[in-house]
Design a protein around this motif. Sequence first.
Motif, PDB file in Angstrom:
ATOM      1  N   ARG A 206      -3.458 -13.727  -0.032  1.00 46.40           N
ATOM      2  CA  ARG A 206      -4.456 -14.195   0.944  1.00 46.40           C
ATOM      3  C   ARG A 206      -5.847 -13.735   0.540  1.00 46.40           C
ATOM      4  O   ARG A 206      -6.818 -14.492   0.615  1.00 46.40           O
ATOM      5  CB  ARG A 206      -4.131 -13.659   2.344  1.00 46.40           C
ATOM      6  CG  ARG A 206      -2.973 -14.362   3.011  1.00 46.40           C
ATOM      7  CD  ARG A 206      -2.569 -13.674   4.275  1.00 46.40           C
ATOM      8  NE  ARG A 206      -3.242 -14.258   5.413  1.00 46.40           N
ATOM      9  CZ  ARG A 206      -2.915 -13.989   6.679  1.00 46.40           C
ATOM     10  NH1 ARG A 206      -1.940 -13.156   6.934  1.00 46.40           N
ATOM     11  NH2 ARG A 206      -3.556 -14.553   7.658  1.00 46.40           N
ATOM     12  N   LYS A 207      -5.946 -12.473   0.107  1.00 46.02           N
ATOM     13  CA  LYS A 207      -7.236 -11.948  -0.351  1.00 46.02           C
ATOM     14  C   LYS A 207      -7.718 -12.684  -1.590  1.00 46.02           C
ATOM     15  O   LYS A 207      -8.918 -12.944  -1.742  1.00 46.02           O
ATOM     16  CB  LYS A 207      -7.125 -10.448  -0.646  1.00 46.02           C
ATOM     17  CG  LYS A 207      -6.913  -9.601   0.581  1.00 46.02           C
ATOM     18  CD  LYS A 207      -6.686  -8.154   0.192  1.00 46.02           C
ATOM     19  CE  LYS A 207      -6.070  -7.373   1.339  1.00 46.02           C
ATOM     20  NZ  LYS A 207      -5.546  -6.086   0.901  1.00 46.02           N
ATOM     21  N   LYS A 208      -6.778 -13.039  -2.463  1.00 47.94           N
ATOM     22  CA  LYS A 208      -7.116 -13.762  -3.683  1.00 47.94           C
ATOM     23  C   LYS A 208      -7.698 -15.139  -3.343  1.00 47.94           C
ATOM     24  O   LYS A 208      -8.672 -15.580  -3.966  1.00 47.94           O
ATOM     25  CB  LYS A 208      -5.851 -13.900  -4.533  1.00 47.94           C
ATOM     26  CG  LYS A 208      -6.057 -14.401  -5.927  1.00 47.94           C
ATOM     27  CD  LYS A 208      -4.742 -14.328  -6.697  1.00 47.94           C
ATOM     28  CE  LYS A 208      -4.840 -14.991  -8.046  1.00 47.94           C
ATOM     29  NZ  LYS A 208      -3.548 -15.011  -8.728  1.00 47.94           N
TER      30      LYS A 208
ATOM     31  N   THR B  73     -14.890 -17.763  -1.737  1.00 47.80           N
ATOM     32  CA  THR B  73     -16.254 -17.250  -1.580  1.00 47.80           C
ATOM     33  C   THR B  73     -17.022 -17.273  -2.899  1.00 47.80           C
ATOM     34  O   THR B  73     -18.238 -17.435  -2.904  1.00 47.80           O
ATOM     35  CB  THR B  73     -16.266 -15.814  -1.020  1.00 47.80           C
ATOM     36  OG1 THR B  73     -15.440 -14.995  -1.838  1.00 47.80           O
ATOM     37  CG2 THR B  73     -15.766 -15.784   0.403  1.00 47.80           C
ATOM     38  N   SER B  74     -16.311 -17.150  -4.023  1.00 47.32           N
ATOM     39  CA  SER B  74     -16.987 -17.209  -5.318  1.00 47.32           C
ATOM     40  C   SER B  74     -17.333 -18.653  -5.697  1.00 47.32           C
ATOM     41  O   SER B  74     -18.141 -18.878  -6.587  1.00 47.32           O
ATOM     42  CB  SER B  74     -16.130 -16.574  -6.409  1.00 47.32           C
ATOM     43  OG  SER B  74     -15.025 -17.394  -6.697  1.00 47.32           O
TER      44      SER B  74
ATOM     45  N   ALA C 208      -5.324 -21.197   4.815  1.00 46.61           N
ATOM     46  CA  ALA C 208      -5.651 -21.219   3.389  1.00 46.61           C
ATOM     47  C   ALA C 208      -6.146 -22.608   2.971  1.00 46.61           C
ATOM     48  O   ALA C 208      -7.132 -22.724   2.233  1.00 46.61           O
ATOM     49  CB  ALA C 208      -4.431 -20.817   2.569  1.00 46.61           C
TER      50      ALA C 208
ATOM     51  N   ARG D 223      -0.154 -10.586   1.491  1.00 50.11           N
ATOM     52  CA  ARG D 223      -1.497 -10.091   1.830  1.00 50.11           C
ATOM     53  C   ARG D 223      -2.431 -10.163   0.627  1.00 50.11           C
ATOM     54  O   ARG D 223      -3.593 -10.564   0.751  1.00 50.11           O
ATOM     55  CB  ARG D 223      -1.420  -8.658   2.356  1.00 50.11           C
ATOM     56  CG  ARG D 223      -0.980  -8.553   3.796  1.00 50.11           C
ATOM     57  CD  ARG D 223      -1.222  -7.170   4.362  1.00 50.11           C
ATOM     58  NE  ARG D 223      -0.407  -6.162   3.677  1.00 50.11           N
ATOM     59  CZ  ARG D 223       0.815  -5.801   4.034  1.00 50.11           C
ATOM     60  NH1 ARG D 223       1.397  -6.385   5.072  1.00 50.11           N
ATOM     61  NH2 ARG D 223       1.473  -4.869   3.378  1.00 50.11           N
ATOM     62  N   THR D 224      -1.925  -9.788  -0.541  1.00 52.94           N
ATOM     63  CA  THR D 224      -2.729  -9.823  -1.761  1.00 52.94           C
ATOM     64  C   THR D 224      -3.142 -11.248  -2.102  1.00 52.94           C
ATOM     65  O   THR D 224      -4.297 -11.499  -2.465  1.00 52.94           O
ATOM     66  CB  THR D 224      -1.940  -9.211  -2.936  1.00 52.94           C
ATOM     67  OG1 THR D 224      -1.557  -7.889  -2.593  1.00 52.94           O
ATOM     68  CG2 THR D 224      -2.761  -9.204  -4.204  1.00 52.94           C
TER      69      THR D 224
ATOM     70  N   LEU E  13      -9.230 -15.984  -0.504  1.00 50.29           N
ATOM     71  CA  LEU E  13     -10.553 -15.810   0.092  1.00 50.29           C
ATOM     72  C   LEU E  13     -11.612 -15.463  -0.944  1.00 50.29           C
ATOM     73  O   LEU E  13     -12.736 -15.964  -0.890  1.00 50.29           O
ATOM     74  CB  LEU E  13     -10.505 -14.726   1.177  1.00 50.29           C
ATOM     75  CG  LEU E  13      -9.756 -15.117   2.444  1.00 50.29           C
ATOM     76  CD1 LEU E  13      -9.710 -13.948   3.423  1.00 50.29           C
ATOM     77  CD2 LEU E  13     -10.396 -16.323   3.104  1.00 50.29           C
ATOM     78  N   SER E  14     -11.267 -14.617  -1.903  1.00 48.58           N
ATOM     79  CA  SER E  14     -12.250 -14.248  -2.918  1.00 48.58           C
ATOM     80  C   SER E  14     -12.580 -15.439  -3.817  1.00 48.58           C
ATOM     81  O   SER E  14     -13.734 -15.624  -4.205  1.00 48.58           O
ATOM     82  CB  SER E  14     -11.764 -13.061  -3.748  1.00 48.58           C
ATOM     83  OG  SER E  14     -10.645 -13.419  -4.515  1.00 48.58           O
TER      84      SER E  14
ATOM     85  N   SER F 220       3.441  -7.409   1.152  1.00 54.46           N
ATOM     86  CA  SER F 220       2.259  -6.939   0.437  1.00 54.46           C
ATOM     87  C   SER F 220       1.742  -8.032  -0.500  1.00 54.46           C
ATOM     88  O   SER F 220       0.528  -8.248  -0.615  1.00 54.46           O
ATOM     89  CB  SER F 220       2.602  -5.684  -0.354  1.00 54.46           C
ATOM     90  OG  SER F 220       1.509  -5.280  -1.126  1.00 54.46           O
ATOM     91  N   ARG F 221       2.655  -8.715  -1.164  1.00 57.36           N
ATOM     92  CA  ARG F 221       2.250  -9.800  -2.069  1.00 57.36           C
ATOM     93  C   ARG F 221       1.553 -10.907  -1.293  1.00 57.36           C
ATOM     94  O   ARG F 221       0.552 -11.468  -1.766  1.00 57.36           O
ATOM     95  CB  ARG F 221       3.480 -10.338  -2.796  1.00 57.36           C
ATOM     96  CG  ARG F 221       3.174 -11.544  -3.672  1.00 57.36           C
ATOM     97  CD  ARG F 221       4.255 -11.798  -4.698  1.00 57.36           C
ATOM     98  NE  ARG F 221       4.155 -13.115  -5.299  1.00 57.36           N
ATOM     99  CZ  ARG F 221       3.189 -13.507  -6.127  1.00 57.36           C
ATOM    100  NH1 ARG F 221       2.234 -12.672  -6.475  1.00 57.36           N
ATOM    101  NH2 ARG F 221       3.178 -14.728  -6.622  1.00 57.36           N
TER     102      ARG F 221
END
Length: 70
Positions: free
Chosen positions: A14-16, A22-23, A61, A11-12, A18-19, A8-9
């Motif tokens: 990876r989202k961090k 994109t920012s 990444a 996955r989190t 990407l965000s 889970s960490r």
Amino acid sequence: DRNRAVKSRIRTLRKKVLSAVTSGDKAAAATAVSELSSAVDKAAKTNLIHGNKAANIKSKAAKALATAGA
């Protein structure tokens, strides 16, 4: 379960990454990529994920980080 928490960490993180990419925040993205790489390496070391899977995650990444700068 410990394994579920580690996955889970990852996955989190990876989202961090990407965000942050994109920012357009290159510093935050670089930090996130570093955290992700560390977590993925630790998971691969304990055979939680396959070594090649870890390499693929880290590669994607790093590629995302490189495109953030371009």
